[in-house]
Design an enzyme around this catalytic site. Structure first.
Site, mmCIF file in Angstrom:
data_model
loop_
_atom_site.group_PDB
_atom_site.id
_atom_site.type_symbol
_atom_site.label_atom_id
_atom_site.label_comp_id
_atom_site.label_asym_id
_atom_site.label_seq_id
_atom_site.Cartn_x
_atom_site.Cartn_y
_atom_site.Cartn_z
ATOM 1 N N GLY A 46 0.811 -1.213 0.000
ATOM 2 C CA GLY A 46 0.000 0.000 0.000
ATOM 3 C C GLY A 46 0.844 1.262 0.000
ATOM 4 O O GLY A 46 2.064 1.217 0.226
ATOM 5 N N ARG A 194 2.273 7.886 6.814
ATOM 6 C CA ARG A 194 2.236 7.181 5.533
ATOM 7 C C ARG A 194 2.118 8.165 4.357
ATOM 8 O O ARG A 194 2.698 7.942 3.286
ATOM 9 C CB ARG A 194 1.070 6.192 5.510
ATOM 10 N N HIS A 272 -6.797 -7.132 7.029
ATOM 11 C CA HIS A 272 -5.648 -7.495 6.192
ATOM 12 C C HIS A 272 -4.328 -7.455 6.958
ATOM 13 O O HIS A 272 -3.321 -7.922 6.454
ATOM 14 C CB HIS A 272 -5.599 -6.532 5.005
ATOM 15 N N TRP A 273 -4.330 -6.872 8.157
ATOM 16 C CA TRP A 273 -3.106 -6.697 8.936
ATOM 17 C C TRP A 273 -3.110 -7.606 10.162
ATOM 18 O O TRP A 273 -3.105 -7.143 11.301
ATOM 19 C CB TRP A 273 -2.956 -5.242 9.379
#
Length: 295
Positions: A46, A194, A272-273
């Site tokens: 990502g 991020r 997803h983590w």
């Protein structure tokens, strides 16, 4: 005061045989005893991702039992290599080889999340004698959605990030929220951290180059790892979050069917983590599997 990030930070040159036309260096974190069993951690893909952003909390835990190498894949973190030649999974697998060769490591276990799961599988297929056990968390390329729509919600948010009129914090926040079941994990601090990395022109260019290899008629079939899954002879632990909105749980079915030595663990209340949302459970599960008997 030296941080754990800085204390473990290393680089190796990249651009040897098999990477014609590409050069630069691969950045990674090196933790644990060099005499321990080697373990490679490969992060997801990502915006703003890196080895440390995905596995920074896990590294000290695994370093207690393994010689732990958390690698920034090409185009991410501090790894500066390019251009990408061939399919990204193959290119990134060669970057893993560059790190192992520089350290004189013949064989390693691998943990791969999402994009990193795809790289781990390609590494095991291309260099079977060098891959030990594989822990694959919602792996890219190996996941084939049987019931869920394509593209998934998470994939849509990922593609929207760099689309016109360009990246924004709001787009990044929308993507990050598809990665987790517990929305409180997507903090303003995480978004800012991020976004500072992901909005850099070089990072945007690298992401676009990576994505292009999944669409290029000359390379995209190399990303369909599920078609080659039957060739894996490794012990494989598939880990999925039941609420994964990037690579949904039904994507595990084909891999579970085709991989000879596969097992599947599903975390409820998890996206997803898994390495973060189920931190303690994930660390215990992965460690027990990696330290299991046999190959």
């Amino acid at each position: 005061m030296t941080t754990v990030f800085e204390a473990t930070s290393r680089t190796v040159p990249f651009g040897s045989a098999g990477t014609a036309g590409s050069s630069g260096e691969v950045h990674y974190h090196d933790a644990g005893s060099p005499d321990g069993t080697p373990l490679v951690l490969l992060h997801g893909g990502g915006p703003g991702a890196s080895a440390w952003s995905n596995f920074g909390r896990n590294v000290p835990v695994f370093a207690e039992r393994f010689h732990t190498l958390a690698i920034d894949q090409p185009g991410y973190g501090r790894s500066a290599v390019g251009p990408v030649t061939g399919h990204y999974f193959t290119f990134a697998a060669d970057a893993v080889v560059a790190v192992l060769d520089a350290l004189g490591i013949e064989k390693a276990h691998l943990i791969g999340n999402s994009l990193g799961g795809g790289t781990a599988v390609r590494f095991a297929l291309k260099y079977p004698e060098r891959a030990g056990r594989l822990v694959l968390m919602g792996p890219g390329g190996l996941s084939l959605n049987v019931f869920s729509a394509d593209p998934t919600e998470g994939t849509k948010r990922l593609m929207e990030f760099g689309a016109p009129p360009g990246p924004s914090r709001e787009k990044l926040a929308a993507f990050l929220k598809t990665l987790v079941f517990d929305q409180k994990l997507v903090t303003d601090e995480l978004i800012e951290e991020r976004y500072a990395v992901a909005s850099d022109p070089a990072a945007l260019k690298a992401m676009a180059a990576m994505g292009a290899t999944f669409r290029d008629p000359k390379t995209f079939e190399d990303g369909m790892l599920w078609r080659e899954a039957h060739r894996l002879r490794n012990e494989v632990l598939l880990i999925w979050g039941r609420e994964d909105r990037v690579n949904p749980l039904d994507g595990a079915l084909i891999a579970l069917k085709l991989i000879r030595k596969a097992q599947l663990h599903v975390f409820g209340g998890c996206g997803h983590w898994a390495q973060l949302e189920k931190f303690d459970e994930f660390n215990r599960l992965a460690t027990a599997f990696l330290e299991g008997d046999g190959e």
